[in-house]
Design a protein around this motif. Structure first.
Motif, PDB file in Angstrom:
ATOM      1  N   ALA A  64      32.344  65.619  64.039  1.00 31.10           N
ATOM      2  CA  ALA A  64      31.613  64.924  65.120  1.00 31.10           C
ATOM      3  C   ALA A  64      32.522  63.928  65.808  1.00 31.10           C
ATOM      4  O   ALA A  64      33.369  63.294  65.162  1.00 31.10           O
ATOM      5  CB  ALA A  64      30.391  64.223  64.556  1.00 31.10           C
ATOM      6  N   ALA A  86      32.916  60.530  68.738  1.00 34.34           N
ATOM      7  CA  ALA A  86      32.378  59.168  68.759  1.00 34.34           C
ATOM      8  C   ALA A  86      30.936  59.145  69.211  1.00 34.34           C
ATOM      9  O   ALA A  86      30.157  58.280  68.808  1.00 34.34           O
ATOM     10  CB  ALA A  86      33.235  58.295  69.669  1.00 34.34           C
ATOM     11  N   ASP A  87      30.582  60.098  70.064  1.00 35.19           N
ATOM     12  CA  ASP A  87      29.202  60.144  70.531  1.00 35.19           C
ATOM     13  C   ASP A  87      28.290  60.955  69.638  1.00 35.19           C
ATOM     14  O   ASP A  87      27.117  61.162  69.953  1.00 35.19           O
ATOM     15  CB  ASP A  87      29.167  60.728  71.968  1.00 35.19           C
ATOM     16  N   GLY A  88      28.835  61.424  68.521  1.00 34.38           N
ATOM     17  CA  GLY A  88      28.025  62.193  67.594  1.00 34.38           C
ATOM     18  C   GLY A  88      27.979  63.665  67.883  1.00 34.38           C
ATOM     19  O   GLY A  88      27.404  64.437  67.130  1.00 34.38           O
ATOM     20  N   GLU A  89      28.558  64.075  68.973  1.00 35.06           N
ATOM     21  CA  GLU A  89      28.569  65.485  69.297  1.00 35.06           C
ATOM     22  C   GLU A  89      29.694  66.176  68.550  1.00 35.06           C
ATOM     23  O   GLU A  89      30.745  65.596  68.273  1.00 35.06           O
ATOM     24  CB  GLU A  89      28.734  65.676  70.808  1.00 35.06           C
ATOM     25  N   SER A  90      29.466  67.464  68.239  1.00 33.98           N
ATOM     26  CA  SER A  90      30.469  68.253  67.542  1.00 33.98           C
ATOM     27  C   SER A  90      31.652  68.528  68.451  1.00 33.98           C
ATOM     28  O   SER A  90      31.481  68.983  69.571  1.00 33.98           O
ATOM     29  CB  SER A  90      29.863  69.576  67.066  1.00 33.98           C
ATOM     30  N   THR A  91      32.835  68.220  67.914  1.00 35.47           N
ATOM     31  CA  THR A  91      34.049  68.462  68.692  1.00 35.47           C
ATOM     32  C   THR A  91      34.864  69.609  68.132  1.00 35.47           C
ATOM     33  O   THR A  91      35.879  69.987  68.720  1.00 35.47           O
ATOM     34  CB  THR A  91      34.923  67.213  68.678  1.00 35.47           C
TER      35      THR A  91
END
Length: 770
Positions: free
Chosen positions: A73, A75-80
């Motif tokens: 995840a 910094a914004d919590g989205e999967s990278t």
């Protein structure tokens, strides 16, 4: 391990991934991850983020691996992206098996650094896996011979690529004692065959090792305990077996009756008193001995030794238990100054010594330096070992009791004091058997005979033990009875042989022991200085003439007693006064470790050596001839001959004329006057008158009268008739028949004996003043 972004592009590539696929990071990073696949993904792999897929190796072959994707995840919590790890199919289960294995397992690189260890190995080392991973093996252990050998084996596998299997008995950092390890090391290889590491598995075989040790001790006990039939030595052998392999201190105490001749009493109701017969310790000076050898141990009612004695099974006790503390306090109270168990004693086991349903004593084992406490397996072993040792102790006790009984019987049947006689000076020795065979049936005897003569006897009964001693007593009594009849030596042995044959063939239904025996019987006459002897399977005596050397008497031994049907031959020889006759049993010269001819030569030299007395000569002979350990009884009888000269013997030829009776009566009175025996003249003249008259009336010429002044005054009348007179009571109107009755009443004893030329009637009377 690889890193893949949200678009499916490889952004990171680990060294492990390179080794798995053979592709360097430069060939993979920045390219689509799908190019690594050798086929489509399984339908549910993307949703589950795990599954088994096929990858194509750089050299073209297929690799089947289990992939696991873990989202990353931002910094914004989205999967990278994803972190993808790969293991061979089934590897998670294999990893669990590695971790949970009951044996210690480790993986090292080629430089002997830890790569991975399982949970068991961590317990053995006493540290977590993180404290070992990446560290050089010698940095994690002490510098010992065992650890150096372990390191050498790791290097050997890394250098040669060959597996190694061996056993080692050593300690470990987190264990409190040494363990037996079965260790296997094998090389790890890449798919290309290149060595990549070394794996190791160590199986703890300690319990099996101690089980084998206990079994080995039991096997050793079969040959190491009971080598002698001696109670104390058997207890010492038990201690030698226990210390130091099973105990740091051990003692053996026996009940009173075991060391004596009594039968076992009732079991004790309270505390017990045990006699210390053996103890041993691993510490210098034996500090565990609270009482000395031969002392007594007094145990309270609830102490482990008393319980073991009462209950009949091994009793365990450990430090921290009340009974252990009480036992230790009692023991330290009895201990000499400076010898208590001040520290270290932490476990004991009391082992009852039981044999044939009877408890003989208790063995106590204590552990101090040994780290392990006694457990149930030790109790089972102790009871088995104690049972074997107790049987050996009981065998020794029974042997000692039978031996003492046989020895007491033997001594009671042997002559306690030789009877007084003037024909020979005697000295004798009897030595019981020193071997395990037991007391034999050797005997000797000196028998006063009529006419101042003396009978000399030695004999040997076949076998050992009480039965042989009892048989010896029967034969000695028989010889004395036959000797009182004044039989010649050859005839006496013939009658004795008949007796032994009769006893052997007894069909009463009772068990009859083997009654084979040998015997030598000799008769010495101090008047004629002649020695007549005959033997039944017995060694010939040796004779030492005054100023000469010892020589065996040339004679025919004849068959042993009990063979039957074969004659015995008598031998006669004339000996000068002062000759020494040596009679002995075969135990003196026969030994399986000696040359019989050499022993006889030693005997001749010892007898020929000058000596102050017969007693000293006896000792010199035994010292020179007899070995330290003789396997048979020994009887030795030495006799120095004496002679009765003409001044003590008077002989008259008797014409067959009744008128000569008065002449002979007067001659006998004159001789008594010359000897100073006027007080005996009346009785002697009456005896002479009666015996000479009977010989003239009922005997046959030639007739001879002889007076002998020895320890008693002896009157003998000989004639050529073999008919012996018999004492009878005369009736009121009988004109004769009272002569022998008068002789019997007026003298100490009288009798008759057969001679080669007829018979001799004799009578003895005490000398005046004796």
């Amino acid at each position: 391990m690889a890193f893949i972004d949200a678009l499916g592009t490889v952004t990171g590539w680990s060294e492990g991934a390179r080794r798995l696929t053979g592709r360097p990071a430069g060939d993979v990073v920045g390219r689509p991850a799908a190019e690594l696949l050798a086929g489509p993904l399984p339908p549910d792999a993307l949703a589950a983020r795990t599954g088994t897929v096929r990858l194509r190796h750089h050299d073209g072959h297929l690799i089947e691996v289990a992939l696991t994707a873990c989202p990353v995840a931002g910094a914004d919590g989205e999967s990278t992206g994803y972190v993808v790890s790969a293991d061979p199919p089934g590897t998670p289960l294999a990893a669990e098996a590695f971790e949970q294995a009951s044996m210690s397992m480790s993986v090292f690189d080629l430089q002997q650094r830890y790569l991975r260890v399982n949970e068991t190995a961590c317990k053995v080392m006493g540290v977590p896996e993180t404290a070992l991973t990446g560290r050089f093996f010698p940095e994690t252990v002490r510098d010992t011979a065992y650890n150096q050998g372990f390191l050498n084996h790791l290097r050997e596998v890394a250098e040669t690529g060959r597996p190694i299997r061996y056993e080692s008995f050593a300690d470990a950092p987190a264990l409190n004692r040494e363990h037996l390890w079965s260790i296997e090391m094998w090389p790890l290889r890449a798919a290309s065959g290149e060595l990549t590491g070394v794996a190791m598995a160590a199986f703890d075989n300690t319990e099996q090792y101690w089980a084998r040790r206990r079994l080995a001790l039991l096997n050793e006990a079969a040959t190491g305990i009971g080598t002698t039939l001696d109670v104390v030595r058997t207890a010492e052998e038990l201690i030698d077996l226990l210390v130091p392999r099973y105990a740091d201190f051990a003692s053996v105490g026996l009940l009173d009756w075991v060391l004596g001749a009594d039968e076992p009493p009732m079991p004790p109701a309270g505390g017990v008193v045990l006699h210390r017969v053996a103890h041993g310790s691993t510490r210098e000076g034996n500090p565990g001995a609270a009482v000395p050898i031969g002392g007594t141990d007094v145990y309270s009612l609830d102490s482990p030794p008393t319980r073991a004695l009462r209950e009949g099974h091994a009793v365990l006790s450990q430090a921290g238990e009340p009974e252990f503390a009480e036992w230790l306090h009692e023991r330290n109270t009895r201990s000499p100054e400076g010898r208590p168990f001040r520290q270290g004693a932490h476990s004991l086991i009391a082992i009852p010594l039981r044999a044939r349903g009877t408890t003989l004593g208790v063995a106590v084992c204590v552990r101090m330096a040994h780290p392990d406490a006694y457990g149930p397996d030790d109790a089972v072993f102790a009871e088995e070992l104690g049972s074997r040792a107790a049987v050996c102790i009981d065998n020794a006790r029974r042997f000692a009791r039978e031996r003492s009984t046989a020895l007491a019987l033997q001594h009671s049947l042997l002559p306690r004091g030789l009877p007084g006689q003037a024909a020979v000076e005697v000295a004798h020795r009897y030595l019981p058997c020193g071997s395990l065979a037991g007391i034999g049936g050797d005997w000797f005897d000196v028998i006063p005979l009529s006419g101042g003569r003396v009978g000399l006897v030695v004999g040997d009964v076949v076998g050992h033990g009480i039965q042989s001693s009892a048989t010896m007593g029967r034969l000695r009594t028989a010889v004395r009875t036959l000797a009182d009849v004044d039989l010649p030596p050859d005839e006496l042995l013939t009658h004795l042989d008949d007796l032994v044959t009769h006893l052997t063939s007894d069909d009463s239904g009772e068990e009859v022991a083997e009654l084979g025996a040998t015997c030598l019987y000799a008769v010495y006459d101090p008047v004629s200085r002649r020695l007549a002897l005959a033997a039944a399977g017995h060694p010939a005596p040796a004779v030492v003439l005054p100023g000469g050397t010892a020589e065996p008497v040339p004679m025919t031994a004849g068959p042993p007693l009990g063979v039957g049907g074969l004659p015995f031959e008598a031998t006669e020889l004339e000996l000068p006064e002062g000759s020494v006759v040596a009679l002995y049993t075969d135990g003196l010269v026969e030994n399986r470790d000696r040359d019989p001819d050499g022993a006889l030569e030693e005997l001749r030299r010892a007898l020929s050596a000058p000596s102050d007395s017969l007693e000293a000569l006896c000792d010199d002979v035994l010292k020179a001839v007899l070995p330290d350990q003789h396997a048979d009884d020994v009887a030795l009888l030495l006799a120095r001959t004496r002679a009765l000269g003409a001044d003590r013997v008077a002989t008259w030829d008797v014409p067959p004329d009744p008128a000569q009776v008065a002449v002979l009566r007067q001659a006998a009175g004159e001789r008594l006057t010359a000897w100073g025996l006027d007080e005996a003249a009346f009785v002697t003249e009456l005896v002479v008158s009666e015996l000479v008259t009977n010989a003239i009336r009922y005997g046959e010429p030639p007739i001879q009268l002889r007076l002998i002044r020895d320890r008693a005054l002896i009157c003998e009348v000989s004639d050529a008739s073999s008919t012996s007179p018999h004492l009878r009571r005369a009736h009121a109107y009988d004109e004769g028949g009272r002569g022998l009755l008068l002789v019997a009443q007026l003298t100490q004893r009288w009798g008759s004996r057969q001679t080669g030329r007829g018979k001799t009637i004799w009578a003895e009377q005490a000398l005046p003043g004796t």
